[in-house]
Design a protein around this motif. Sequence first.
Motif, short mmCIF file in Angstrom:
data_model
loop_
_atom_site.label_atom_id
_atom_site.label_comp_id
_atom_site.label_asym_id
_atom_site.label_seq_id
_atom_site.Cartn_x
_atom_site.Cartn_y
_atom_site.Cartn_z
N THR A 117 0.82 -1.22 0.00
CA THR A 117 0.00 0.00 0.00
C THR A 117 0.86 1.27 0.00
N LEU A 130 3.91 1.50 -0.79
CA LEU A 130 4.72 1.45 -2.01
C LEU A 130 3.92 1.98 -3.20
N SER A 131 2.64 1.63 -3.20
CA SER A 131 1.78 2.11 -4.28
C SER A 131 1.70 3.64 -4.25
N ILE A 132 1.59 4.14 -3.06
CA ILE A 132 1.48 5.60 -2.93
C ILE A 132 2.75 6.27 -3.42
N LEU A 164 4.99 5.12 -5.40
CA LEU A 164 5.18 4.94 -6.85
C LEU A 164 4.28 5.88 -7.65
N SER A 165 3.04 5.94 -7.23
CA SER A 165 2.11 6.80 -7.98
C SER A 165 2.48 8.27 -7.82
N SER A 166 2.97 8.62 -6.62
CA SER A 166 3.40 10.01 -6.40
C SER A 166 4.58 10.36 -7.28
N THR A 178 5.39 9.02 -9.99
CA THR A 178 4.95 9.07 -11.39
C THR A 178 4.33 10.43 -11.70
N LEU A 179 3.60 10.90 -10.74
CA LEU A 179 2.97 12.20 -10.94
C LEU A 179 3.99 13.32 -10.95
N GLN A 182 5.32 13.67 -14.13
CA GLN A 182 4.41 14.37 -15.04
C GLN A 182 4.52 15.88 -14.90
N TYR A 183 4.73 16.31 -13.60
CA TYR A 183 4.73 17.75 -13.35
C TYR A 183 6.08 18.40 -13.42
N LYS A 197 12.24 5.42 -7.72
CA LYS A 197 11.51 4.36 -8.41
C LYS A 197 12.29 3.06 -8.38
#
Lengths: 119, 506
Positions: B299, B301-303, B305-307, B309-310, B313-314, B331
């Motif tokens: 859980t 780790l998901s956060i 990773l997704s952060s 990734t974002l 993007q930014y 990552k």
Amino acid sequence: MKTVLIIEDNEEIRENTCEFLELSGFNVISSQNGKEGVAAAAHTRPDVIVCDILMPGINGYDVIRQLKNNPLTSGIPFIYLTASGEKNDISTAMKMGANGYIRKPFEMRNLIAEIRKVC
Amino acid sequence: MLEHKPIALESEAGFRVLFRCATIGILVVNEKGIIELSNPCAEKLFGYEPAELIGNPVEILIPENLRPHHTHHREGYFLKPKARPMGLRMELYGRKKDGDVFPVEISLGHYELEGEKLAVAFVTDITAQIKAKQLMAEREAWFRNMADNSPFMVWVSGANMLCTYVNKTWLDYTGRVIEQELGSGWTEGIHPDDLTHYLKTYHDACVARQSFFIEFRLRRKDGQYRWIEYVGKPTFSDNVFSGFIGSCSDIHDQRMMKEELELLVKYRTTELYEALEREKEMNELKSRFVSMASHEFRTPLSIVLSSTTLIEQYGAGENDEKIQKHLVRIKSSINNLTNILNDFLSLDRLEQGNVEIEQNAFDIPEFLNEVVEDVQFLRKKGQAINLVQKGENLVVLDQKKLRYILVNLLSNSVKYSPADSKIEVVSENREKSVVISVRDHGIGIPEDEQKHLFSKFFRAKNTGNVQGTGLGLTIVKRYVELMHGHIEFASKTGVGTTFTIELPKG
């Protein structure tokens, strides 16, 4: 524009996932639990549902069972998100009619790829 | 019916026949002690010629040392003559002509003839009976001696089921005297809880005339009730049941030891069972922990990773390069954590026996290219991975597990080889198996550590600070074995390592 329904109890994961999907050009709806998710699915009829398995209240298995029992939602593609490492959980999920699964933590691009496979 | 005329035995002739043919010696003696008549049996008994005895004093037939007594008894008899055995409770002896003395039994009778009193003596030679008695007495003495010196307690009972004999060993054991034990007296020593069972067993054996065996508690002279082993065998005399003879021995200590041992075994078995249950519980707990930990790891780790990734993007503006470098590291760390977690889970599943083979058909060259692609991010500068594929392209194997195996082997080759080095992957699709080798020119594995290579958490000393859990090769080997294949390696420090796997085709 395709609509994705995210059903995820963890706020950060839910918000991050919604954010990324929006940036990727999807219309996103989210629910923080299974009960709301089932209602949202029936109401909005998204193009795909992405749903966590382990949630408080009704879990992901119950969600897909209820969706499959409702003619309005039975045909909506369903992708599981799971933090479980157990092969049995995934096997159970697929037998219940899921179209795919993503194991956490996941690369967003992988989620996009799974979504694009089904809609 | 024919008329029967009895023989007139009561006539003188008849009595003469009886007198002469009797198989018992008969002497007729007058009041003066003179032998008036003797029958052939008496003459033969005492060794005299026919009629030789007549006219002689009867005392010639008595041993010399007894003659004075006999004269006295003879005179006394004639005073009050009556038919009776002679010398009751006395041992009587006769004397033969040749001087031999022998034991006799004598019965006396009397009559009067022409005013003269006469005594009749009926004489029997009881030498044989005496000898038989003596023999029996000797045998009994021998038996008693044997029995009394036996280490076992010996008992004898009669046909009436009552005890007729117990040996000295028995009496020493019970501390009682013979009079207390005879009959049914000895049963007072049986433990009250065992008495009924004993009596029934003994009774049944008596009725069946069969041997029996029983264990019961008998009171020892110190008052302690002790377990004894009691055996009885029936005895017969001229085929007639005459009772039992038996023996018994104290088995108390052995029995207690056996019971203790049985208790100990039972206790240890219970202990073992409880330990196994605890072990099972621990394993279940461990599995649940692993399952739970998996979820808890994944859980956050998901956060992360997704952060990240974002952020990617930014990311714009100043320090883009640095942000990018850090983002890559984050990552990469996440991926490492994920791999560690996956390794732990995989190993746990393997150890629980929850892993199955899933075969599918796939194209080997395509598959190998994907595997190489999977490890690209690990490659050092100038490292080249060469692929050689021989044989047909299509194969049926467990593709997922093979991917894990080859990604692991290639990752190791990349990690432990220097920059600008070559790594060769050769795959040969043979008729019945697929053989794949991964060869590098890296640091190699020290020879003295090679035997531990596939052990859990093993890291060779020369790995330095290269990241690794020590689980990868353990899982690789287990997967290869699960696929009924085998794995070999050859390695030399400073030269390199070659791993070769051979997998039978599905």
